[in-house]
Design an enzyme around this catalytic site. Structure first.
Site, PDB file in Angstrom:
ATOM      1  N   GLY A  41       1.356   8.581  -1.674  1.00 32.27           N
ATOM      2  CA  GLY A  41      -0.010   8.632  -1.158  1.00 32.27           C
ATOM      3  C   GLY A  41      -1.039   9.249  -2.078  1.00 32.27           C
ATOM      4  N   ASP A 100      -1.663  17.024   7.457  1.00 29.99           N
ATOM      5  CA  ASP A 100      -1.655  16.564   8.850  1.00 29.99           C
ATOM      6  C   ASP A 100      -1.003  17.657   9.700  1.00 29.99           C
ATOM      7  OD1 ASP A 100      -1.916  14.745  10.985  1.00 29.99           O
ATOM      8  OD2 ASP A 100      -0.024  13.767  10.537  1.00 29.99           O
ATOM      9  N   LYS A 128      -6.594  16.960   8.414  1.00 26.84           N
ATOM     10  CA  LYS A 128      -6.737  16.713   9.857  1.00 26.84           C
ATOM     11  C   LYS A 128      -6.374  18.008  10.577  1.00 26.84           C
ATOM     12  CE  LYS A 128      -4.940  11.982  10.239  1.00 26.84           C
ATOM     13  NZ  LYS A 128      -3.773  11.250  10.783  1.00 26.84           N
ATOM     14  N   PHE A 149      -5.500   7.787  12.603  1.00 26.20           N
ATOM     15  CA  PHE A 149      -4.630   7.374  11.506  1.00 26.20           C
ATOM     16  C   PHE A 149      -5.448   6.564  10.511  1.00 26.20           C
ATOM     17  CE2 PHE A 149      -1.283   5.380   9.127  1.00 26.20           C
ATOM     18  CZ  PHE A 149      -0.344   6.399   9.053  1.00 26.20           C
ATOM     19  N   VAL A 150      -5.418   6.995   9.256  1.00 27.35           N
ATOM     20  CA  VAL A 150      -6.266   6.352   8.243  1.00 27.35           C
ATOM     21  C   VAL A 150      -5.433   5.694   7.144  1.00 27.35           C
ATOM     22  CG1 VAL A 150      -8.265   7.850   8.607  1.00 27.35           C
ATOM     23  CG2 VAL A 150      -6.477   8.556   6.990  1.00 27.35           C
ATOM     24  N   ASP A 156      -1.204   4.767   3.328  1.00 26.50           N
ATOM     25  CA  ASP A 156      -0.660   3.504   3.821  1.00 26.50           C
ATOM     26  C   ASP A 156      -0.390   3.520   5.313  1.00 26.50           C
ATOM     27  OD1 ASP A 156       1.592   5.386   3.511  1.00 26.50           O
ATOM     28  OD2 ASP A 156       2.774   3.666   4.198  1.00 26.50           O
ATOM     29  N   ARG A 162      -2.770   0.781   0.717  1.00 30.03           N
ATOM     30  CA  ARG A 162      -3.013   1.782  -0.333  1.00 30.03           C
ATOM     31  C   ARG A 162      -4.099   1.336  -1.307  1.00 30.03           C
ATOM     32  NH1 ARG A 162       1.276   5.402   0.228  1.00 30.03           N
ATOM     33  NH2 ARG A 162       3.313   4.519   0.728  1.00 30.03           N
TER      34      ARG A 162
HETATM   35  P1  IMP Z   1       2.455  16.212   7.563  1.00 25.55           P
HETATM   36  O1  IMP Z   1       3.790  16.631   7.051  1.00 25.55           O
HETATM   37  O2  IMP Z   1       2.468  15.913   9.031  1.00 25.55           O
HETATM   38  O3  IMP Z   1       1.318  17.125   7.169  1.00 25.55           O
HETATM   39  O4  IMP Z   1       2.178  14.782   6.976  1.00 25.55           O
HETATM   40  C1  IMP Z   1       1.790  14.566   5.719  1.00 25.55           C
HETATM   41  C2  IMP Z   1       2.153  13.146   5.323  1.00 25.55           C
HETATM   42  O5  IMP Z   1       2.045  12.241   6.422  1.00 25.55           O
HETATM   43  C3  IMP Z   1       1.183  12.671   4.302  1.00 25.55           C
HETATM   44  O6  IMP Z   1       1.704  12.872   3.024  1.00 25.55           O
HETATM   45  C4  IMP Z   1       1.036  11.210   4.602  1.00 25.55           C
HETATM   46  O7  IMP Z   1       1.974  10.477   3.858  1.00 25.55           O
HETATM   47  C5  IMP Z   1       1.391  11.056   6.046  1.00 25.55           C
HETATM   48  N1  IMP Z   1       0.202  10.896   6.894  1.00 25.55           N
HETATM   49  C6  IMP Z   1      -0.288  11.769   7.785  1.00 25.55           C
HETATM   50  N2  IMP Z   1      -1.393  11.304   8.375  1.00 25.55           N
HETATM   51  C7  IMP Z   1      -1.615  10.085   7.823  1.00 25.55           C
HETATM   52  C8  IMP Z   1      -2.645   9.085   8.017  1.00 25.55           C
HETATM   53  O8  IMP Z   1      -3.590   9.209   8.802  1.00 25.55           O
HETATM   54  N3  IMP Z   1      -2.511   7.970   7.270  1.00 25.55           N
HETATM   55  C9  IMP Z   1      -1.500   7.766   6.381  1.00 25.55           C
HETATM   56  N4  IMP Z   1      -0.539   8.673   6.169  1.00 25.55           N
HETATM   57  C10 IMP Z   1      -0.603   9.817   6.890  1.00 25.55           C
HETATM   58 MG    MG Z   2       2.528  10.995   1.667  1.00 25.77          MG
END
Ligand code: IMP
Ligand code: MG
Length: 177
Positions: A41, A100, A128, A149-150, A156, A162
């Site tokens: 990403g 996230d 977020k 979700f973006v 992606d 992407r």
């Molecule tokens: P976390 O571990 O929940 O903070 O998630 C982080 C990972 O989730 C990021 O590296 C993204 O790959 C994926 N992710 C979280 N939210 C989104 C979104 O809105 N779009 C796409 N990928 C997301």
């Molecule tokens: Mg990622």
């Protein structure tokens, strides 16, 4: 391409990336910076950002797989290193697409700290805050966004999207079927 609606334009992204680079150029002036970019990403964000940096920079990649499917985070993180790198006593900047729940970055920071870096900071394109499950913050944030979700600019949905130059909110009809 999955249906999406524009959230952040290409121009807004480029402008903000320049501002982040200016902050980093001030903070790390005269130093050498080890950037650890989280695949896949963060690849586009990383490549735009590093071309605006003025200090000496080394780039490392690792892959953190935490998404089991689609839009919901799984709670385990599988780490894949694409290169072996030594960050002992180095100034490290972890570059990620989005913060996230925080599970991925929390895991990565803990892991990288085991390698005794001199310092470690976090730079994310998107944040977020509403979704956070762990108490973790980024030192550099491109944009705070709502709980949608973006896709685009590296992010992606099921590996697609992407390539978009902008960030778009994925249409709910794409995953609420
Ligand atoms: P976390 O571990 O929940 O903070 O998630 C982080 C990972 O989730 C990021 O590296 C993204 O790959 C994926 N992710 C979280 N939210 C989104 C979104 O809105 N779009 C796409 N990928 C997301
Ligand atoms: Mg990622």
């Amino acid at each position: 391409m999955y249906r999406n609606r524009l959230l952040i334009t290409e121009e807004q992204i480029q402008h903000r990336v320049r501002e982040l680079a200016e902050d980093l150029n001030k903070e790390y002036r005269g130093k050498s910076l080890d950037i650890v970019s989280v695949l896949k990403g963060a690849m586009i964000f990383t490549s735009d950002l590093i071309r605006l940096l003025e200090m000496d920079v080394r780039i490392h990649f690792l892959q953190a797989l935490s998404y089991s499917s689609g839009t919901e985070s799984s709670e385990t993180v599988n780490l894949h290193f694409t290169s072996v790198f030594d960050i002992r006593d180095c100034d490290v900047l972890l570059v990620e697409d989005i913060l996230d729940t925080g599970i991925t970055l929390d895991y990565l920071v803990k892991h990288l700290k085991e390698n005794a870096p001199g310092s470690i900071r976090i730079c994310v394109l998107l944040d977020k805050p509403d979704r956070r499950k762990l108490n973790i913050q980024a030192d550099y944030v491109g944009f705070q966004i709502p709980d949608d979700f973006v896709i685009g600019y590296g992010l992606d949905y099921l590996e697609y999207g992407r390539q978009l130059k902008y960030i778009g909110v994925l249409d709910r009809s794409e995953y609420e079927k």
